[in-house]
Enzyme design. Structure first.
Site, short mmCIF file in Angstrom:
data_model
loop_
_atom_site.label_atom_id
_atom_site.label_comp_id
_atom_site.label_asym_id
_atom_site.label_seq_id
_atom_site.Cartn_x
_atom_site.Cartn_y
_atom_site.Cartn_z
N LYS A 140 0.79 -1.23 0.00
CA LYS A 140 0.00 0.00 0.00
C LYS A 140 0.82 1.28 0.00
CE LYS A 140 -4.31 -0.48 -0.34
NZ LYS A 140 -5.31 0.45 -0.86
N ASP B 35 -8.12 0.53 6.89
CA ASP B 35 -8.18 -0.65 7.74
C ASP B 35 -6.81 -0.90 8.36
OD1 ASP B 35 -6.49 -2.56 5.98
OD2 ASP B 35 -7.86 -1.52 4.65
C1 LIG Z 1 -3.28 -6.07 1.88
C2 LIG Z 1 -4.27 -5.50 0.94
N1 LIG Z 1 -4.51 -6.14 -0.20
C3 LIG Z 1 -5.40 -5.67 -1.09
C4 LIG Z 1 -6.09 -4.50 -0.86
C5 LIG Z 1 -7.14 -4.07 -1.85
O1 LIG Z 1 -6.90 -2.86 -2.47
P1 LIG Z 1 -8.14 -2.05 -3.05
O2 LIG Z 1 -8.92 -1.50 -1.93
O3 LIG Z 1 -7.52 -1.02 -3.91
O4 LIG Z 1 -8.97 -3.00 -3.86
C6 LIG Z 1 -5.86 -3.79 0.33
C7 LIG Z 1 -6.55 -2.54 0.61
O5 LIG Z 1 -6.42 -1.92 1.64
C8 LIG Z 1 -4.93 -4.31 1.25
O6 LIG Z 1 -4.67 -3.68 2.42
#
Ligand SMILES: Cc1ncc(COP(=O)(O)O)c(C=O)c1O
Length: 407
Positions: free
Chosen positions: A80, A127
């Site tokens: 992220k 989150d």
């Molecule tokens: C570890 C992880 N993977 C995937 C995602 C998904 O990203 P998006 O919200 O852009 O779909 C997030 C989003 O916070 C994440 O924290």
């Protein structure tokens, strides 16, 4: 138009014939060059590993399985930060009135630039992973950050954000309502919202955030080429779908002929891309309620409108999956076969590998496996987007078998 839907053990899938769609220049290989040039200057930058699970692929009767392991990214345990750091750098350059391509990272973090820009506060709702990246980037620039979290925020995730000097506000709201609160507070206090999703009138920063993710995508392409591999199936998980939009938007421009098949994974209780695709009216549809899942990074009920056209037209399969699928993915990645390397993969990171397991081994998923033409000639790629960001749950899943396999 969606073609098929099944329901099995709280898991569903939906197949469609992908359509051609205009692919944005903002997610092109040329755009990725500039993003990577920025990230390369950050102290501690190193491409994260693309782990080749050869023994697993053989055991599953597949050509190849590759997992992009984001757990070591800048010591922050998730991909992220790529988005937040790039967007904040663009924002500071906007205030300086200079293009990012002409400002080095050393200049950006200098006292001189801080004086020119003045004290600013960056706000977001998260989150965990996105907020940690924003707090980290703000700290490096000598700026403030205020991070709003939904109810039930995991203490380890709160602590890892506070460790970067951020003010953390744990709310009693779900993710989407926490964003609304953060927006109101930002407006009231003159803070800059650095949110990883877009809405009407708020698109520039979320576009930069999606572009930030291109560094991970471009590294993956380089690593696949170095392994002399061409991906046939790309598995990508979605919360709001900014990540999936960036991955698909980029990979579809790099791999045109043949185009890989794109497969989306979401938690059953927060499957807003699935719900939007299933509606078949070309529009997005929100999911509301608690959005309860162990995949908290994916617990989002509203699709990012910047991604929607890509997510509407290019995937051949949407899946809505029970938590046990993510837990299985975590266990398999932590316990590899023979000399395959282990991957520390958290709940939101492991769901792609968990789905591959169902496709490879569960008779209930055979029809989908055949429809997707997954077999000995296939090269499957997924993104383990986080490490053990909730170490307590991680151990309970890996050691004590929490969220056991069903099937
Ligand atoms: C570890 C992880 N993977 C995937 C995602 C998904 O990203 P998006 O919200 O852009 O779909 C997030 C989003 O916070 C994440 O924290």
């Amino acid at each position: 138009m969606p073609m098929e839907s099944i329901e099995h053990l709280n898991c569903r899938y939906l197949l469609q014939a992908p359509r051609e769609t205009g692919l944005p220049e903002t997610l092109s290989p040329a755009a990725a060059l500039g993003v990577r040039a920025f990230h390369r200057q950050l102290p501690g930058y190193r491409p994260t590993p693309l782990v080749h699970l050869e023994r697993l692929a053989r055991a599953w009767g597949l050509g190849d399985v590759f997992v992009k392991d984001e757990s070591p990214r800048f010591g922050l345990q998730a991909f992220k930060v790529l988005g937040g750091s790039y967007a904040i750098a663009q924002l500071v350059c906007r205030k300086l009135g200079r293009p990012l391509s002409e400002v080095t990272y050393a200049q950006l973090v200098s006292e001189e630039v801080r004086r020119q820009v003045g004290q600013i506060t960056l706000a977001t709702a998260t989150d965990g992973n996105h907020g940690r990246g924003v707090a980290w980037a703000a700290e490096r620039l000598g700026q403030k950050s205020v991070i709003f979290m939904p109810r039930g925020a995991v203490p380890a995730r709160v602590a890892s954000i506070r460790a970067h000097g951020a003010e953390v506000v744990v709310t009693d709201l779900n993710y989407d309502d926490a964003i609304r609160l953060a927006c109101r507070e930002a407006e009231k206090n003159g803070w800059y919202m650095v949110q990883d999703t877009a809405w009407e009138g708020y698109t520039e920063i979320p576009t930069w955030i999606m572009q930030g993710y291109l560094t991970m995508c471009a590294e993956t392409v380089d690593q696949l080429r170095a392994a002399d591999s061409y991906p046939t199936h790309i598995f990508v998980q979605a919360g709001v779908g900014a990540l999936a939009g960036a991955v698909i938007g980029y990979f579809a421009q790099v791999y045109r002929e043949p185009r890989p098949r794109f497969i989306i994974m979401e938690p059953a209780n927060a499957a807003c891309v699935f719900a939007s695709a299933a509606a078949g009216d070309g529009r997005t549809h929100a999911v509301t309620g608690d959005l309860d899942t162990i995949m908290v990074g994916l617990a989002c009920g509203v699709v990012n409108p910047l991604s929607w056209e890509i997510l509407r037209d290019l995937p051949c399969c949407y899946t809505s999956l029970d938590d046990f699928v993510a837990a299985n993915g975590m266990r398999i990645l932590a316990n590899p076969l023979a000399d395959d390397k282990p991957v520390e993969s958290g709940e939101s990171g492991a769901v792609g590998l968990g789905l591959m397991d169902l496709l490879a081994n569960d008779p209930a998923w055979r029809e989908l496996k055949e429809a997707l033409e997954i077999g000995p000639q296939s090269t499957l790629v997924c993104f383990s987007t986080e490490g053990a960001t909730d170490p307590v749950n991680y151990r309970e899943v890996i050691w004590h078998g929490k969220y056991p396999h069903r099937g």
